[in-house]
Design a protein around this motif. Structure first.
Motif, PDB file in Angstrom:
ATOM      1  N   LEU A  27       0.716  -1.204  -0.410  1.00 24.70           N
ATOM      2  CA  LEU A  27       0.257   0.008   0.090  1.00 24.70           C
ATOM      3  C   LEU A  27       0.792   1.428  -0.074  1.00 24.70           C
ATOM      4  O   LEU A  27       0.210   2.522  -0.634  1.00 24.70           O
ATOM      5  N   ALA A  28       1.872   1.299   1.232  1.00 28.30           N
ATOM      6  CA  ALA A  28       2.623   2.299   1.105  1.00 28.30           C
ATOM      7  C   ALA A  28       3.748   3.293  -0.576  1.00 28.30           C
ATOM      8  O   ALA A  28       3.346   3.813  -1.470  1.00 28.30           O
ATOM      9  N   ALA A  29       3.738   1.781  -1.033  1.00 26.77           N
ATOM     10  CA  ALA A  29       4.100   1.465  -2.282  1.00 26.77           C
ATOM     11  C   ALA A  29       3.265   2.181  -3.812  1.00 26.77           C
ATOM     12  O   ALA A  29       4.313   2.721  -4.451  1.00 26.77           O
ATOM     13  N   TRP A  30       2.356   1.545  -3.214  1.00 27.94           N
ATOM     14  CA  TRP A  30       1.023   2.063  -4.469  1.00 27.94           C
ATOM     15  C   TRP A  30       1.381   3.726  -4.749  1.00 27.94           C
ATOM     16  O   TRP A  30       0.790   3.850  -5.968  1.00 27.94           O
ATOM     17  N   HIS A  79       6.905  14.148   5.993  1.00 26.40           N
ATOM     18  CA  HIS A  79       8.371  13.494   5.179  1.00 26.40           C
ATOM     19  C   HIS A  79       7.679  12.009   4.476  1.00 26.40           C
ATOM     20  O   HIS A  79       8.255  11.693   3.683  1.00 26.40           O
ATOM     21  N   SER A  80       6.149  11.240   4.644  1.00 26.44           N
ATOM     22  CA  SER A  80       5.958  10.498   3.801  1.00 26.44           C
ATOM     23  C   SER A  80       5.887  10.275   2.765  1.00 26.44           C
ATOM     24  O   SER A  80       6.452   9.015   2.582  1.00 26.44           O
ATOM     25  N   ALA A  81       4.932  11.185   2.279  1.00 27.32           N
ATOM     26  CA  ALA A  81       4.650  11.287   1.085  1.00 27.32           C
ATOM     27  C   ALA A  81       6.623  12.186   0.199  1.00 27.32           C
ATOM     28  O   ALA A  81       6.064  11.628  -0.771  1.00 27.32           O
ATOM     29  N   GLN A  82       6.327  12.603   0.793  1.00 22.65           N
ATOM     30  CA  GLN A  82       7.556  13.278  -0.335  1.00 22.65           C
ATOM     31  C   GLN A  82       9.164  12.198   0.006  1.00 22.65           C
ATOM     32  O   GLN A  82       9.179  12.222  -1.419  1.00 22.65           O
ATOM     33  N   THR A  83       9.283  10.821   0.292  1.00 15.67           N
ATOM     34  CA  THR A  83      10.462  10.067   0.366  1.00 15.67           C
ATOM     35  C   THR A  83       9.696   9.547  -0.682  1.00 15.67           C
ATOM     36  O   THR A  83      10.954   8.866  -1.833  1.00 15.67           O
ATOM     37  N   LEU A  84       8.740   9.218  -1.394  1.00 20.63           N
ATOM     38  CA  LEU A  84       8.460   8.901  -2.898  1.00 20.63           C
ATOM     39  C   LEU A  84       9.117   9.187  -3.591  1.00 20.63           C
ATOM     40  O   LEU A  84       8.854   9.074  -4.688  1.00 20.63           O
ATOM     41  N   ARG A  85       9.592  10.797  -3.455  1.00 21.90           N
ATOM     42  CA  ARG A  85       9.911  11.318  -4.334  1.00 21.90           C
ATOM     43  C   ARG A  85      11.432  11.346  -5.270  1.00 21.90           C
ATOM     44  O   ARG A  85      11.795  10.938  -5.571  1.00 21.90           O
ATOM     45  N   ILE A  86      11.990  10.474  -4.273  1.00 17.89           N
ATOM     46  CA  ILE A  86      13.705  10.396  -3.797  1.00 17.89           C
ATOM     47  C   ILE A  86      14.158   9.215  -3.955  1.00 17.89           C
ATOM     48  O   ILE A  86      15.274   8.978  -3.843  1.00 17.89           O
ATOM     49  N   LEU A  87      13.196   7.913  -3.878  1.00 19.35           N
ATOM     50  CA  LEU A  87      14.044   6.641  -3.726  1.00 19.35           C
ATOM     51  C   LEU A  87      14.452   6.668  -5.202  1.00 19.35           C
ATOM     52  O   LEU A  87      14.033   6.629  -6.339  1.00 19.35           O
ATOM     53  N   PRO A  88      15.613   5.485  -4.659  1.00 12.79           N
ATOM     54  CA  PRO A  88      16.487   5.447  -6.611  1.00 12.79           C
ATOM     55  C   PRO A  88      15.906   4.818  -7.184  1.00 12.79           C
ATOM     56  O   PRO A  88      16.567   5.088  -8.267  1.00 12.79           O
ATOM     57  N   ARG A  89      14.931   3.255  -6.963  1.00 11.94           N
ATOM     58  CA  ARG A  89      14.710   2.877  -7.990  1.00 11.94           C
ATOM     59  C   ARG A  89      13.006   2.750  -7.285  1.00 11.94           C
ATOM     60  O   ARG A  89      12.518   1.588  -7.087  1.00 11.94           O
ATOM     61  N   PRO A  90      12.326   2.926  -9.225  1.00 10.16           N
ATOM     62  CA  PRO A  90      10.936   3.013  -8.764  1.00 10.16           C
ATOM     63  C   PRO A  90      10.699   0.947  -9.136  1.00 10.16           C
ATOM     64  O   PRO A  90       9.337   1.258  -8.447  1.00 10.16           O
ATOM     65  N   ASP A  91      11.056   0.230  -9.177  1.00 13.34           N
ATOM     66  CA  ASP A  91      11.001  -0.692 -10.033  1.00 13.34           C
ATOM     67  C   ASP A  91      11.026  -0.891  -8.522  1.00 13.34           C
ATOM     68  O   ASP A  91      10.699  -2.802  -8.341  1.00 13.34           O
TER      69      ASP A  91
END
Length: 389
Positions: free
Chosen positions: A124-127, A319-331
């Motif tokens: 759910l977090a990744a979705w 922070h929980s939402a903005q972290t999704l911007r900077i993760l190194p690998r979308p896959d």
């Protein structure tokens, strides 16, 4: 003409409801229902030891399950299926927990339940990262701020005298979770968002992700410490402080922080400044902690804690939402968010030892001074975080 953003905005609203459902899935159980059940089996004295043991084992199971099921949802490309399976399993295991008549049985059931819960929460977090564009992540974070309040409210609801008792309370919790999570599972999701990253971008993103993780860890340690020991600190300043006063202070902070997070999140979307509110909130949190260290009386202490509580709550939600911007690998977003979640579980292991080491020797002001340095360091860490456009 149909607004092209309508499917995304509808998903965000349903997602925020599902996120609140995930919180409802564990807050009433861990804060109220489980302690009551354990106390009934072990007694108040040994029950405390059993609760600590269950919390430790549960936190380890939750951490590992979040990484595992996030990764499995990455490689199967099926977030929705894992969320639905985790929902069904965790709700079923809530009922199983209520039927346990031995403490070892409760421990085993809690571990299994944590696996099911994080089978739902990890994907759910990744979705959200898959489907919510960057210019809506501030709104997403603001709406996610409602989750803690709804989790606490659900605990008050299921314990209303005469409404339900024992097993029925856990059944009611399971029903509330299903009502909140199913709409987003059954909804037609907006199109998948994927932006391929070059190796150089992935390398830069790893550094940004590490800074974001350390910043959250610093604020989360401070928040977890104050959540556990606020009442004892207030009692040390004024022995007449009641648990009801402390509860009202928590409630007031919640009432202020939720709309504020929503407003600040929308501002960060409109101005395209996703990290600035996090920096400001971290530094304001440090000021609140410093005020707590210097507070001469209980009134000033409560005001300083209010400043810390509101700013840290807004920080953690956005922070929980903005972290999704900077993760190194979308896959590998699910796996990476599972690793990120360690910033939420590690503080529960660090906080008791930190408090025991400092307070008996140097008092609460020294503890708050150290926590203020941690919060300020979070703001400094975020100074060089600039997500790719």
């Amino acid at each position: 003409m149909l607004d092209p953003r309508a499917p995304v905005d509808r998903f965000i609203l349903l997602y925020a409801l599902a996120w609140a459902g995930g919180t409802i899935g564990y807050v009433p159980l861990l804060s109220i229902l489980l302690p009551v059940q354990v106390a009934g089996l072990a007694g108040k004295t040994t029950g405390v030891d059993w609760l600590a043991y269950i919390a430790l084992i549960g936190a380890i199971a939750a951490s590992l399950a979040g990484i595992l099921f996030g990764f499995l949802s990455d490689i199967t490309h099926n977030r929705r299926g894992w969320i639905a399976a985790g929902l069904a399993l965790s709700c079923t295991l809530l009922l199983v927990i209520g039927r346990m008549t031995s403490l070892p049985g409760i421990v085993a059931a809690i571990v299994a339940w944590q696996l099911g819960l994080n089978m739902m929460l990890g994907p759910l977090a990744a979705w959200a990262g898959d489907l919510v564009p960057d210019d809506r992540k501030g709104l997403l974070g603001g709406l996610m701020a409602f989750a803690p309040g709804l989790g606490a409210l659900s605990g008050a609801l299921v314990t209303i005298p005469g409404l339900a008792d024992g097993q029925a309370r856990l059944g009611l919790v399971a029903l509330l979770v299903a009502v909140c999570v199913l709409p987003v599972v059954l909804n037609n999701a907006p199109p998948l968002l994927e932006r391929p990253q070059a190796p150089s971008e992935q390398h830069r993103a790893r550094g940004l992700a590490l800074r974001m993780w350390l910043a959250r860890l610093a604020v989360q340690v401070a928040e977890a410490t104050l959540f556990a020991y606020l009442f004892f600190w207030l009692l040390s300043l004024d022995p007449t402080v009641s648990d009801n006063q402390t509860a009202r202070l928590f409630s007031l902070i919640m009432l202020v922080s939720v709309p504020l997070a929503l407003l600040v999140g929308r501002w960060s979307d409109r101005t395209d400044r996703p990290i600035a509110p996090l920096q400001i909130c971290a530094l304001v949190s440090a000021l609140g902690l410093l005020g707590m260290a210097l507070a001469p009386g209980v009134t000033g202490a409560m005001l300083a804690y209010g400043l810390f509580g509101v700013s840290s709550a807004v920080f953690l939600a956005l922070h929980s939402a903005q972290t999704l911007r900077i993760l190194p690998r979308p896959d590998r977003r699910g796996r990476d968010l599972g690793l990120f979640n360690l910033a939420n579980t590690v503080p529960s292991l660090v906080m008791p030892w930190l408090t025991i080491a400092i307070v008996p020797v140097a008092g609460y002001p020294a503890l708050f001074g150290l926590l203020a340095l941690l919060a300020a360091s979070a703001g400094l860490l975020l100074q060089k975080v600039s997500p790719a456009r």
